[in-house]
Design a protein around this motif. Structure first.
Motif, PDB file in Angstrom:
ATOM      1  N   VAL A 275      81.939  25.275  20.755  1.00  0.00           N
ATOM      2  CA  VAL A 275      82.356  26.394  19.910  1.00  0.00           C
ATOM      3  C   VAL A 275      81.374  26.581  18.767  1.00  0.00           C
ATOM      4  CG1 VAL A 275      84.800  26.004  20.433  1.00  0.00           C
ATOM      5  CG2 VAL A 275      83.802  24.980  18.390  1.00  0.00           C
ATOM      6  N   GLU A 276      81.425  27.755  18.191  1.00  0.00           N
ATOM      7  CA  GLU A 276      80.672  28.074  16.985  1.00  0.00           C
ATOM      8  C   GLU A 276      81.664  28.527  15.939  1.00  0.00           C
ATOM      9  OE1 GLU A 276      76.692  28.281  17.188  1.00  0.00           O
ATOM     10  OE2 GLU A 276      77.550  27.331  15.437  1.00  0.00           O
ATOM     11  N   LEU A 277      81.629  27.907  14.750  1.00  0.00           N
ATOM     12  CA  LEU A 277      82.503  28.367  13.680  1.00  0.00           C
ATOM     13  C   LEU A 277      81.916  29.603  13.017  1.00  0.00           C
ATOM     14  CD1 LEU A 277      83.715  25.174  11.751  1.00  0.00           C
ATOM     15  CD2 LEU A 277      84.704  26.283  13.735  1.00  0.00           C
ATOM     16  N   ARG A 278      82.768  30.583  12.786  1.00  0.00           N
ATOM     17  CA  ARG A 278      82.334  31.794  12.079  1.00  0.00           C
ATOM     18  C   ARG A 278      83.175  31.937  10.823  1.00  0.00           C
ATOM     19  NH1 ARG A 278      81.090  37.449  14.976  1.00  0.00           N
ATOM     20  NH2 ARG A 278      79.334  36.140  15.574  1.00  0.00           N
ATOM     21  N   ASP A 279      82.513  31.955   9.674  1.00  0.00           N
ATOM     22  CA  ASP A 279      83.192  32.054   8.391  1.00  0.00           C
ATOM     23  C   ASP A 279      83.520  33.510   8.089  1.00  0.00           C
ATOM     24  OD1 ASP A 279      84.149  31.843   5.829  1.00  0.00           O
ATOM     25  OD2 ASP A 279      82.224  31.281   4.917  1.00  0.00           O
ATOM     26  N   GLU A 280      84.800  33.855   8.160  1.00  0.00           N
ATOM     27  CA  GLU A 280      85.262  35.213   7.878  1.00  0.00           C
ATOM     28  C   GLU A 280      85.980  35.287   6.536  1.00  0.00           C
ATOM     29  OE1 GLU A 280      84.524  37.716   9.685  1.00  0.00           O
ATOM     30  OE2 GLU A 280      84.101  36.981  11.714  1.00  0.00           O
ATOM     31  N   THR A 281      85.877  34.221   5.727  1.00  0.00           N
ATOM     32  CA  THR A 281      86.596  34.217   4.453  1.00  0.00           C
ATOM     33  C   THR A 281      86.040  35.238   3.481  1.00  0.00           C
ATOM     34  OG1 THR A 281      85.186  32.428   3.589  1.00  0.00           O
ATOM     35  CG2 THR A 281      87.221  31.797   4.719  1.00  0.00           C
ATOM     36  N   CYS A 399      89.851  25.350  21.701  1.00  0.00           N
ATOM     37  CA  CYS A 399      89.033  26.479  22.147  1.00  0.00           C
ATOM     38  C   CYS A 399      87.962  25.983  23.113  1.00  0.00           C
ATOM     39  CB  CYS A 399      88.375  27.150  20.939  1.00  0.00           C
ATOM     40  SG  CYS A 399      87.384  28.604  21.343  1.00  0.00           S
ATOM     41  N   ASN A 400      87.886  26.606  24.286  1.00  0.00           N
ATOM     42  CA  ASN A 400      86.854  26.237  25.260  1.00  0.00           C
ATOM     43  C   ASN A 400      86.838  24.726  25.463  1.00  0.00           C
ATOM     44  OD1 ASN A 400      84.740  26.874  27.041  1.00  0.00           O
ATOM     45  ND2 ASN A 400      83.184  26.690  25.447  1.00  0.00           N
ATOM     46  N   ARG A 401      88.036  24.152  25.553  1.00  0.00           N
ATOM     47  CA  ARG A 401      88.227  22.705  25.481  1.00  0.00           C
ATOM     48  C   ARG A 401      87.466  21.950  26.566  1.00  0.00           C
ATOM     49  NH1 ARG A 401      91.658  19.216  22.955  1.00  0.00           N
ATOM     50  NH2 ARG A 401      92.433  17.398  24.075  1.00  0.00           N
ATOM     51  N   HIS A 402      87.406  22.503  27.740  1.00  0.00           N
ATOM     52  CA  HIS A 402      86.777  21.804  28.863  1.00  0.00           C
ATOM     53  C   HIS A 402      85.402  22.394  29.213  1.00  0.00           C
ATOM     54  CE1 HIS A 402      90.595  19.793  29.281  1.00  0.00           C
ATOM     55  NE2 HIS A 402      91.204  20.951  29.377  1.00  0.00           N
ATOM     56  N   GLY A 403      84.839  23.150  28.255  1.00  0.00           N
ATOM     57  CA  GLY A 403      83.523  23.733  28.478  1.00  0.00           C
ATOM     58  C   GLY A 403      83.523  24.783  29.566  1.00  0.00           C
ATOM     59  N   ASP A 405      83.247  27.879  29.261  1.00  0.00           N
ATOM     60  CA  ASP A 405      82.179  28.830  28.949  1.00  0.00           C
ATOM     61  C   ASP A 405      81.115  28.113  28.127  1.00  0.00           C
ATOM     62  OD1 ASP A 405      83.551  31.372  29.943  1.00  0.00           O
ATOM     63  OD2 ASP A 405      85.015  30.653  28.484  1.00  0.00           O
ATOM     64  N   GLU A 406      79.957  28.717  28.047  1.00  0.00           N
ATOM     65  CA  GLU A 406      78.850  28.057  27.347  1.00  0.00           C
ATOM     66  C   GLU A 406      79.178  27.851  25.881  1.00  0.00           C
ATOM     67  OE1 GLU A 406      74.069  28.604  26.450  1.00  0.00           O
ATOM     68  OE2 GLU A 406      75.039  29.809  28.003  1.00  0.00           O
ATOM     69  N   LEU A 407      79.716  28.874  25.203  1.00  0.00           N
ATOM     70  CA  LEU A 407      80.029  28.784  23.786  1.00  0.00           C
ATOM     71  C   LEU A 407      81.081  29.835  23.443  1.00  0.00           C
ATOM     72  CD1 LEU A 407      78.768  26.820  21.699  1.00  0.00           C
ATOM     73  CD2 LEU A 407      77.393  28.726  20.869  1.00  0.00           C
ATOM     74  N   ARG A 408      82.062  29.444  22.648  1.00  0.00           N
ATOM     75  CA  ARG A 408      83.098  30.375  22.212  1.00  0.00           C
ATOM     76  C   ARG A 408      83.227  30.318  20.689  1.00  0.00           C
ATOM     77  NH1 ARG A 408      84.577  34.574  25.423  1.00  0.00           N
ATOM     78  NH2 ARG A 408      84.900  33.871  27.578  1.00  0.00           N
ATOM     79  N   GLU A 409      83.976  31.272  20.123  1.00  0.00           N
ATOM     80  CA  GLU A 409      84.008  31.458  18.675  1.00  0.00           C
ATOM     81  C   GLU A 409      85.340  31.038  18.063  1.00  0.00           C
ATOM     82  OE1 GLU A 409      84.117  35.405  15.996  1.00  0.00           O
ATOM     83  OE2 GLU A 409      82.292  35.200  17.211  1.00  0.00           O
ATOM     84  N   VAL A 410      85.243  30.294  16.941  1.00  0.00           N
ATOM     85  CA  VAL A 410      86.402  29.941  16.125  1.00  0.00           C
ATOM     86  C   VAL A 410      86.213  30.600  14.761  1.00  0.00           C
ATOM     87  CG1 VAL A 410      87.651  28.075  14.984  1.00  0.00           C
ATOM     88  CG2 VAL A 410      86.797  27.762  17.314  1.00  0.00           C
ATOM     89  N   SER A 411      87.141  31.469  14.382  1.00  0.00           N
ATOM     90  CA  SER A 411      87.020  32.237  13.143  1.00  0.00           C
ATOM     91  C   SER A 411      87.857  31.595  12.035  1.00  0.00           C
ATOM     92  CB  SER A 411      87.504  33.683  13.356  1.00  0.00           C
ATOM     93  OG  SER A 411      86.848  34.281  14.456  1.00  0.00           O
ATOM     94  N   ILE A 412      87.251  31.415  10.864  1.00  0.00           N
ATOM     95  CA  ILE A 412      87.973  30.896   9.696  1.00  0.00           C
ATOM     96  C   ILE A 412      88.315  32.080   8.803  1.00  0.00           C
ATOM     97  CG2 ILE A 412      87.937  29.285   7.768  1.00  0.00           C
ATOM     98  CD1 ILE A 412      85.594  27.854   9.170  1.00  0.00           C
ATOM     99  N   ILE A 413      89.608  32.277   8.525  1.00  0.00           N
ATOM    100  CA  ILE A 413      90.045  33.431   7.728  1.00  0.00           C
ATOM    101  C   ILE A 413      90.909  32.965   6.560  1.00  0.00           C
ATOM    102  CG2 ILE A 413      89.916  35.014   9.683  1.00  0.00           C
ATOM    103  CD1 ILE A 413      93.338  34.033   8.552  1.00  0.00           C
ATOM    104  N   ARG A 414      91.178  33.898   5.653  1.00  0.00           N
ATOM    105  CA  ARG A 414      92.163  33.671   4.600  1.00  0.00           C
ATOM    106  C   ARG A 414      93.396  34.518   4.904  1.00  0.00           C
ATOM    107  NH1 ARG A 414      89.668  31.800  -0.226  1.00  0.00           N
ATOM    108  NH2 ARG A 414      87.427  32.115  -0.268  1.00  0.00           N
TER     109      ARG A 414
END
Length: 617
Positions: A275-281, A399-403, A405-414
């Motif tokens: 996964v890739e973390l995306r900062d949406e704060t 997210c995408n626990r067993h791989g 897909d190559e990479l999936r997105e985790v969004s951090i929000i408020r």
């Protein structure tokens, strides 16, 4: 032992561990023969499992760490270590200690598949009943309001005996219990706790999700761990994807030399990157409506999404909003709600249903943090409200626990709907994550260009522990003292004794044990367990508890009731009671709900107007 009961034959623990170990290896061999066995993540899981086996043989009893990333097969790998090490070092018991009942449910279920004799595993969650203030309750429940001392004492003693006999005694080779029960065994008042302490000696003790130790209990937890190894002769495994660096706090865990089982954990973390973390704060705090729009935009790109928020109110608000959205029905999306107002059996059924549909249908799940740890489920995307970096890492593990897909997105929000005044630890943890996000934005190279790197996690815990360092020794503000020093050096009392007696006090008189017992609580204002009428089994248990039961039957019923309990706070109980929605069993020591106070969508409904009907969209 009651008349007619026979003393149990002692268990051949060594033979049981050997048989369970063979069963585990057989299961792992089946994994190796599966069609996806050569997937890179599965190869890594296999290698870490082998490292656990070798470590169990090569290293003596000690305090070790197991840093397997989320989705890395931690449960079976840690059990492989525990079984092999127990066999090699003649340990008498394997004890799993976990922070949440939800993790116990899944991990114990996983291990039960390996065991031929199910009776040799104990799950000990929070007690459904206890005998505190039982005498007072019996007095208040007198039919004519008069005091009959002899009759009262007979009833009191009978009920107390039944309830005590109903509790588990931790006398089986494999035990699953909670951090609360573990710490109570050392520090809480009452002989029922300390009676279990000897079961933790000469054992293999696995602390899963060790980062979840309550901040005010850190010093007392660390000292208990040191005692179990140094005095009790047990081996201790601190197991998590996000090691909290407990060896660096003031009262630290005394880890063994080269304690980490996984070789080159940084490389493993990189290889497990899914996964890739995306900062949406930076968008600011989102209202429920804005968050609904954000969810809609994410579902335009993926087929399954998990949204984790910090409060039950925010979770329910978003669920209710999405339930009314036309696009949910138009796109054929199934909507799920999860919270701790649902009993364990209810949550388990929902999770199993979702797992069976993921990859086949479009799904959105709105949940509290209960889904973060110990739940083997995989979504294509995750949205996580701002919290501690360790919680965000756990959420990313769904997210995408067993791989897949190559990479999936985790969004951090408020979330603008979360009011964290009553959740100060989550608020403080979120602030330290926010600090780290700012530093990462300015200098990502310091953290290996990854927000979930070991360097980032170490930095986060450094910031967090620095903020709570004055809370780690269990402060009792109303007394102006900390509990931990009272069981450690207890300098103030020792100095007073020396001044008065002109001599040092004897070692056994130094600790202020009575004061510690009086004030120690792992979870303050923890509430009370209530049995809910989730299904026919739960309703039958409630009915049976309202009848006459002997000690064995009562114990069986209380154990059967555990998956059907919900923990309620005092204000929630008062609201339920005012509406006539509580059922009092065993002279009020066990509480149950009427069916109108429980529904299929949300669980407990304090208003008492629930409808137990299918609310899944």
């Amino acid at each position: 032992m009651t008349r007619g009961e026979q003393e149990e034959e002692p268990t051949d623990t060594a033979a049981f561990f050997a048989a369970t170990y063979r069963s585990l290896l057989s299961r792992l061999e089946r994994f190796d023969q599966a069609s996806n066995a050569d997937h890179p993540i599965n190869r890594l899981r296999r290698e870490m499992s082998l490292q656990c086996d070798r470590f169990a043989v090569e290293r003596p009893s000690g305090i070790y760490t197991l840093s397997i990333p989320t989705g890395g097969g931690k449960t079976l790998a840690s059990m492989r270590y525990a079984l092999r090490h127990a066999i090699e070092t003649d340990k008498e018991r394997i004890v799993y200690i976990l922070p949440y009942n939800t993790i116990i449910e899944q991990n114990a279920s996983e291990i039960r598949r390996l065991v031929q004799n199910d009776d040799l595993i104990i799950e000990h969650h929070s007690n459904v009943a206890d005998d505190r203030d039982l005498r007072r309750v019996l007095q208040l429940d007198g039919i004519d309001g008069t005091h009959h001392e002899h009759e009262e004492d007979e009833t009191y003693n009978l009920e107390r005996q039944k309830l005590r006999l109903a509790r588990d005694t931790w006398d089986r080779p494999i035990l699953f219990t909670t951090m609360v029960q573990f710490l109570n065994t050392f520090y809480a008042s009452g002989s029922r706790h300390v009676r279990r302490l000897h079961q933790l000696s000469n054992a293999v003790i696995v602390f899963d999700e060790v980062q979840a130790v309550p901040p005010h209990c850190i010093s007392m937890f660390n000292e208990a761990v040191n005692f179990l190894h140094g005095v009790g002769g047990s081996s201790v495994l601190l197991c998590t994807a996000t090691q909290p660096a407990l060896q660096y706090v003031r009262q630290h865990v005394r880890l063994s030399n080269e304690p980490e089982i996984v070789q080159d954990p940084d490389q493993v973390m990189e290889a497990f990157k899914r996964v890739e973390l995306r900062d949406e704060t930076g968008r600011g705090a989102m209202t429920t409506e804005q968050l609904g729009e954000f969810v809609c935009s994410r579902m335009a790109e993926i087929d399954s999404l998990l949204v984790i928020l910090n409060t039950k109110k925010a979770v329910r608000g978003l669920f209710e909003l999405l339930k009314e959205q036309a696009w949910i029905a138009e796109k054929g999306i199934r909507l799920y709600h999860l919270s701790t107002l649902m009993c364990g059996a209810h949550r388990k059924a929902r999770l199993e249903e979702m797992k069976s549909l993921l990859g086949k249908e479009r799904i959105i799940c709105i949940s509290t943090q209960l889904i973060e740890a110990g739940v083997d489920i995989s979504f294509q995307g995750v949205v996580r409200s701002l919290a501690g970096l360790d919680s965000i890492a756990q959420a990313a593990g769904r997210c995408n626990r067993h791989g897949e897909d190559e990479l999936r997105e985790v969004s951090i929000i408020r979330s603008a709907e979360e009011h964290l005044k009553s959740l100060p630890e989550i608020k403080l943890a979120g602030e330290q994550t926010e600090r780290l996000l700012g530093e990462f934005g300015r200098q990502p190279a310091l953290f290996g260009h990854r927000l979930l790197s070991r360097k980032a996690m170490e930095t986060y815990f450094y910031y967090y522990y620095d903020k709570i360092k004055e809370k780690m020794d269990y402060p009792v503000p109303e007394k102006g003292l900390d509990l931990f020093p009272l069981i450690n050096k207890n300098k103030l009392s020792v100095d007073r004794y020396k001044s008065k007696q002109q001599a040092k006090p004897p070692l056994e008189a130094r600790g202020a044990i009575a004061t510690v017992e009086e004030y120690f609580e792992v979870i303050k204002n923890a509430g009370k367990s209530v049995i809910v009428p989730y299904d026919d089994t739960a309703r039958s248990i409630i009915l049976a508890l309202n009848g006459e039961n002997g000690p064995k039957q009562l114990g069986d019923l209380l154990r059967l009731a555990q998956p059907y309990t919900v923990n309620m706070f005092d204000q929630e109980l008062r609201r339920l009671d005012r509406g006539g929605n509580l059922i009092y069993l065993l002279q009020g020591r066990v509480l149950a709900l009427h069916e109108t106070a429980y529904d299929n969508a949300y669980g407990v409904n304090p208003a008492g107007d629930g409808a137990f009907m299918d609310m899944i969209v």
